[in-house]
Design a protein around this motif. Structure first.
Motif, mmCIF file in Angstrom:
data_model
loop_
_atom_site.group_PDB
_atom_site.id
_atom_site.type_symbol
_atom_site.label_atom_id
_atom_site.label_comp_id
_atom_site.label_asym_id
_atom_site.label_seq_id
_atom_site.Cartn_x
_atom_site.Cartn_y
_atom_site.Cartn_z
ATOM 1 N N ASP A 70 21.107 -20.155 180.849
ATOM 2 C CA ASP A 70 20.833 -21.340 180.038
ATOM 3 C C ASP A 70 21.877 -21.401 178.922
ATOM 4 O OD1 ASP A 70 19.496 -23.592 179.107
ATOM 5 O OD2 ASP A 70 17.863 -22.482 178.149
ATOM 6 N N THR A 71 21.861 -22.461 178.146
ATOM 7 C CA THR A 71 22.758 -22.578 176.993
ATOM 8 C C THR A 71 21.907 -22.815 175.751
ATOM 9 O OG1 THR A 71 22.952 -24.965 177.246
ATOM 10 C CG2 THR A 71 24.590 -23.614 178.392
ATOM 11 N N PHE A 72 22.476 -22.486 174.600
ATOM 12 C CA PHE A 72 21.745 -22.783 173.365
ATOM 13 C C PHE A 72 22.726 -23.070 172.237
ATOM 14 C CE2 PHE A 72 21.993 -19.137 170.355
ATOM 15 C CZ PHE A 72 22.703 -18.230 171.155
ATOM 16 N N GLY A 73 22.227 -23.807 171.242
ATOM 17 C CA GLY A 73 22.999 -24.053 170.025
ATOM 18 C C GLY A 73 22.091 -23.727 168.858
ATOM 19 N N GLY A 74 22.654 -23.645 167.664
ATOM 20 C CA GLY A 74 21.819 -23.351 166.496
ATOM 21 C C GLY A 74 21.453 -21.884 166.442
ATOM 22 N N LEU A 75 20.367 -21.604 165.724
ATOM 23 C CA LEU A 75 19.974 -20.213 165.524
ATOM 24 C C LEU A 75 19.375 -19.600 166.786
ATOM 25 C CD1 LEU A 75 18.240 -20.149 162.006
ATOM 26 C CD2 LEU A 75 20.427 -19.067 162.634
ATOM 27 N N LEU A 76 19.787 -18.375 167.056
ATOM 28 C CA LEU A 76 19.255 -17.650 168.218
ATOM 29 C C LEU A 76 17.734 -17.479 168.104
ATOM 30 C CD1 LEU A 76 19.603 -15.940 170.776
ATOM 31 C CD2 LEU A 76 20.116 -13.986 169.271
ATOM 32 N N VAL A 77 17.251 -17.179 166.890
ATOM 33 C CA VAL A 77 15.801 -16.948 166.729
ATOM 34 C C VAL A 77 14.982 -18.206 167.077
ATOM 35 C CG1 VAL A 77 15.969 -15.042 165.071
ATOM 36 C CG2 VAL A 77 15.884 -17.408 164.245
ATOM 37 N N ASP A 78 15.547 -19.377 166.760
ATOM 38 C CA ASP A 78 14.823 -20.629 167.079
ATOM 39 C C ASP A 78 14.782 -20.830 168.594
ATOM 40 O OD1 ASP A 78 14.423 -21.099 164.413
ATOM 41 O OD2 ASP A 78 16.146 -22.447 164.199
ATOM 42 N N TYR A 79 15.918 -20.541 169.226
ATOM 43 C CA TYR A 79 15.974 -20.664 170.691
ATOM 44 C C TYR A 79 14.981 -19.675 171.327
ATOM 45 C CZ TYR A 79 17.630 -20.296 175.464
ATOM 46 O OH TYR A 79 17.678 -20.241 176.830
#
Ligand code: PNS
Length: 165
Positions: A73-82
Protein backbone atom coordinates in the motif's frame (compact mmCIF):
# COMPACT_ATOMS: atom_id res chain seq x y z
CA UNK A 1 -14.52 -10.80 16.65
CA UNK A 2 -13.20 -11.02 20.21
CA UNK A 3 -9.93 -9.34 21.21
CA UNK A 4 -8.23 -12.76 21.37
CA UNK A 5 -9.09 -13.56 17.74
CA UNK A 6 -8.44 -10.20 16.16
CA UNK A 7 -5.64 -10.61 13.60
CA UNK A 8 -2.42 -8.82 14.46
CA UNK A 9 -1.54 -6.38 11.71
CA UNK A 10 1.92 -4.88 11.29
CA UNK A 11 3.15 -2.13 8.97
CA UNK A 12 6.56 -2.26 7.31
CA UNK A 13 7.01 1.33 6.14
CA UNK A 14 9.74 2.74 3.93
CA UNK A 15 10.77 4.38 0.70
CA UNK A 16 11.68 1.10 -1.07
CA UNK A 17 13.48 3.04 -3.79
CA UNK A 18 14.45 0.48 -4.79
CA UNK A 19 13.38 -2.58 -2.83
CA UNK A 20 16.47 -4.58 -1.83
CA UNK A 21 17.02 -8.23 -0.95
CA UNK A 22 17.42 -6.98 2.63
CA UNK A 23 13.84 -5.64 2.57
CA UNK A 24 12.63 -8.96 1.17
CA UNK A 25 14.44 -10.82 3.94
CA UNK A 26 12.81 -8.70 6.67
CA UNK A 27 9.39 -9.08 5.02
CA UNK A 28 9.71 -12.87 4.93
CA UNK A 29 10.59 -12.90 8.64
CA UNK A 30 7.84 -10.46 9.66
CA UNK A 31 5.26 -12.37 7.60
CA UNK A 32 5.87 -15.36 9.86
CA UNK A 33 5.27 -13.30 13.02
CA UNK A 34 2.16 -11.32 12.13
CA UNK A 35 -1.23 -12.34 10.77
CA UNK A 36 -1.07 -9.56 8.19
CA UNK A 37 1.82 -7.41 7.05
CA UNK A 38 1.26 -4.18 5.16
CA UNK A 39 4.31 -3.01 3.24
CA UNK A 40 3.66 0.73 3.07
CA UNK A 41 5.50 2.99 0.64
CA UNK A 42 5.87 6.59 1.78
CA UNK A 43 4.63 9.05 -0.83
CA UNK A 44 7.14 11.85 -0.50
CA UNK A 45 6.55 14.56 -3.10
CA UNK A 46 9.81 16.35 -2.26
CA UNK A 47 12.12 13.51 -3.28
CA UNK A 48 13.27 12.83 -6.85
CA UNK A 49 12.90 9.04 -6.85
CA UNK A 50 14.56 6.40 -8.98
CA UNK A 51 11.21 4.59 -9.38
CA UNK A 52 7.85 6.36 -9.23
CA UNK A 53 5.44 5.26 -6.49
CA UNK A 54 3.25 3.24 -8.93
CA UNK A 55 6.41 1.51 -10.25
CA UNK A 56 7.50 0.65 -6.70
CA UNK A 57 4.03 -0.67 -5.87
CA UNK A 58 4.10 -2.91 -8.98
CA UNK A 59 7.62 -4.21 -8.26
CA UNK A 60 6.87 -4.93 -4.61
CA UNK A 61 3.62 -6.70 -5.51
CA UNK A 62 5.44 -8.88 -8.02
CA UNK A 63 8.20 -9.81 -5.58
CA UNK A 64 5.81 -10.37 -2.68
CA UNK A 65 3.13 -12.31 -4.58
CA UNK A 66 4.23 -15.56 -2.92
CA UNK A 67 3.16 -14.33 0.54
CA UNK A 68 -0.65 -14.21 0.68
CA UNK A 69 -0.75 -12.36 4.02
CA UNK A 70 1.47 -9.53 2.76
CA UNK A 71 -0.13 -6.49 1.14
CA UNK A 72 1.44 -3.47 -0.56
CA UNK A 73 0.00 0.00 0.00
CA UNK A 74 1.06 3.66 -0.03
CA UNK A 75 0.72 6.33 2.61
CA UNK A 76 1.31 10.04 3.14
CA UNK A 77 1.42 12.11 6.30
CA UNK A 78 2.26 10.67 9.68
CA UNK A 79 3.00 6.96 9.92
CA UNK A 80 1.13 6.72 13.24
CA UNK A 81 -2.06 8.07 11.62
CA UNK A 82 -1.77 5.58 8.79
CA UNK A 83 -1.13 2.74 11.28
CA UNK A 84 -4.25 3.73 13.18
CA UNK A 85 -6.36 3.80 10.00
CA UNK A 86 -5.11 0.31 9.17
CA UNK A 87 -5.73 -1.01 12.71
CA UNK A 88 -2.06 -1.96 13.08
CA UNK A 89 -0.57 -3.01 16.40
CA UNK A 90 3.06 -2.73 15.31
CA UNK A 91 5.54 -1.09 12.98
CA UNK A 92 8.38 -3.29 11.73
CA UNK A 93 11.79 -1.81 10.96
CA UNK A 94 14.96 -3.56 9.93
CA UNK A 95 18.12 -2.95 11.95
CA UNK A 96 21.26 -3.73 9.99
CA UNK A 97 24.00 -2.31 12.15
CA UNK A 98 24.65 -0.08 15.12
CA UNK A 99 24.74 2.87 12.74
CA UNK A 100 21.00 2.42 12.09
CA UNK A 101 20.19 2.42 15.76
CA UNK A 102 20.22 6.11 16.65
CA UNK A 103 17.89 7.22 13.86
CA UNK A 104 15.61 4.23 14.36
CA UNK A 105 15.38 4.76 18.10
CA UNK A 106 14.50 8.42 17.59
CA UNK A 107 11.74 7.48 15.17
CA UNK A 108 10.43 4.69 17.40
CA UNK A 109 10.28 6.95 20.45
CA UNK A 110 8.72 9.81 18.51
CA UNK A 111 6.10 7.43 17.13
CA UNK A 112 5.49 6.11 20.65
CA UNK A 113 4.99 9.65 21.91
CA UNK A 114 2.47 10.28 19.13
CA UNK A 115 0.74 6.91 19.48
CA UNK A 116 1.60 5.14 22.78
CA UNK A 117 -0.08 1.82 21.95
CA UNK A 118 1.71 1.34 18.63
CA UNK A 119 4.83 -0.79 19.13
CA UNK A 120 7.94 -0.69 16.94
CA UNK A 121 9.48 -4.10 16.38
CA UNK A 122 13.07 -4.22 15.14
CA UNK A 123 14.17 -7.19 13.10
CA UNK A 124 17.64 -8.15 11.96
CA UNK A 125 18.21 -9.29 8.40
CA UNK A 126 20.49 -12.22 7.56
CA UNK A 127 24.16 -11.17 7.89
CA UNK A 128 24.48 -11.40 4.09
CA UNK A 129 22.29 -8.31 3.80
CA UNK A 130 23.67 -6.32 6.70
CA UNK A 131 25.44 -3.81 4.43
CA UNK A 132 22.75 -3.53 1.73
CA UNK A 133 20.89 -0.24 1.49
CA UNK A 134 18.77 1.36 -1.24
CA UNK A 135 21.09 4.36 -1.21
CA UNK A 136 24.22 2.30 -1.95
CA UNK A 137 22.40 0.15 -4.51
CA UNK A 138 21.40 3.32 -6.37
CA UNK A 139 24.94 4.66 -6.25
CA UNK A 140 26.58 1.41 -7.41
CA UNK A 141 24.04 1.04 -10.21
CA UNK A 142 24.43 4.66 -11.36
CA UNK A 143 28.22 4.19 -11.55
CA UNK A 144 27.95 0.99 -13.59
CA UNK A 145 28.67 -1.60 -10.85
CA UNK A 146 26.92 -4.96 -10.46
CA UNK A 147 23.91 -5.07 -8.17
CA UNK A 148 23.16 -8.76 -8.73
CA UNK A 149 21.95 -10.31 -5.48
CA UNK A 150 21.45 -6.92 -3.83
CA UNK A 151 17.96 -6.43 -5.27
CA UNK A 152 15.31 -8.99 -6.33
CA UNK A 153 15.68 -10.18 -9.93
CA UNK A 154 12.67 -8.24 -11.25
CA UNK A 155 14.07 -5.04 -9.78
CA UNK A 156 17.46 -5.66 -11.39
CA UNK A 157 15.77 -6.42 -14.74
CA UNK A 158 13.80 -3.17 -14.49
CA UNK A 159 16.96 -1.21 -13.76
CA UNK A 160 18.73 -2.80 -16.73
CA UNK A 161 15.85 -1.75 -19.00
CA UNK A 162 16.31 1.78 -17.68
CA UNK A 163 19.98 1.74 -18.51
CA UNK A 164 19.27 0.61 -22.07
CA UNK A 165 16.44 3.12 -22.62
O1 PNS B 1 12.97 3.67 4.04
P1 PNS B 1 13.10 4.88 4.92
O2 PNS B 1 13.27 6.10 4.06
O3 PNS B 1 14.15 4.73 5.98
O4 PNS B 1 11.69 5.02 5.71
C1 PNS B 1 11.44 6.14 6.54
C2 PNS B 1 9.96 6.21 6.95
C3 PNS B 1 9.05 6.17 5.73
C4 PNS B 1 9.63 5.03 7.85
C5 PNS B 1 9.76 7.52 7.76
O5 PNS B 1 10.31 8.59 7.04
C6 PNS B 1 8.30 7.83 8.06
O6 PNS B 1 7.66 7.14 8.82
N1 PNS B 1 7.76 8.88 7.42
C7 PNS B 1 6.37 9.27 7.54
C8 PNS B 1 6.23 10.64 8.24
C9 PNS B 1 6.32 10.47 9.74
O7 PNS B 1 5.52 9.81 10.36
N2 PNS B 1 7.34 11.13 10.31
C10 PNS B 1 7.62 11.05 11.74
C11 PNS B 1 8.43 9.81 12.04
S1 PNS B 1 9.04 9.83 13.67
Amino acid sequence: MTEAHRPTIAIFPGSFDPMTTGHRDIISRAARLFDRLVVAILVNPEKAPLFSVPERVALLREVLAEWPTVEVDTFGGLLVDYAQRRGAAAVVRGLRALSDFEYEMQMALMNRRLSPRLETVFMMPAETYSYVSSRLVKEVFALGGSITGLVPEVVEARLRERRQA
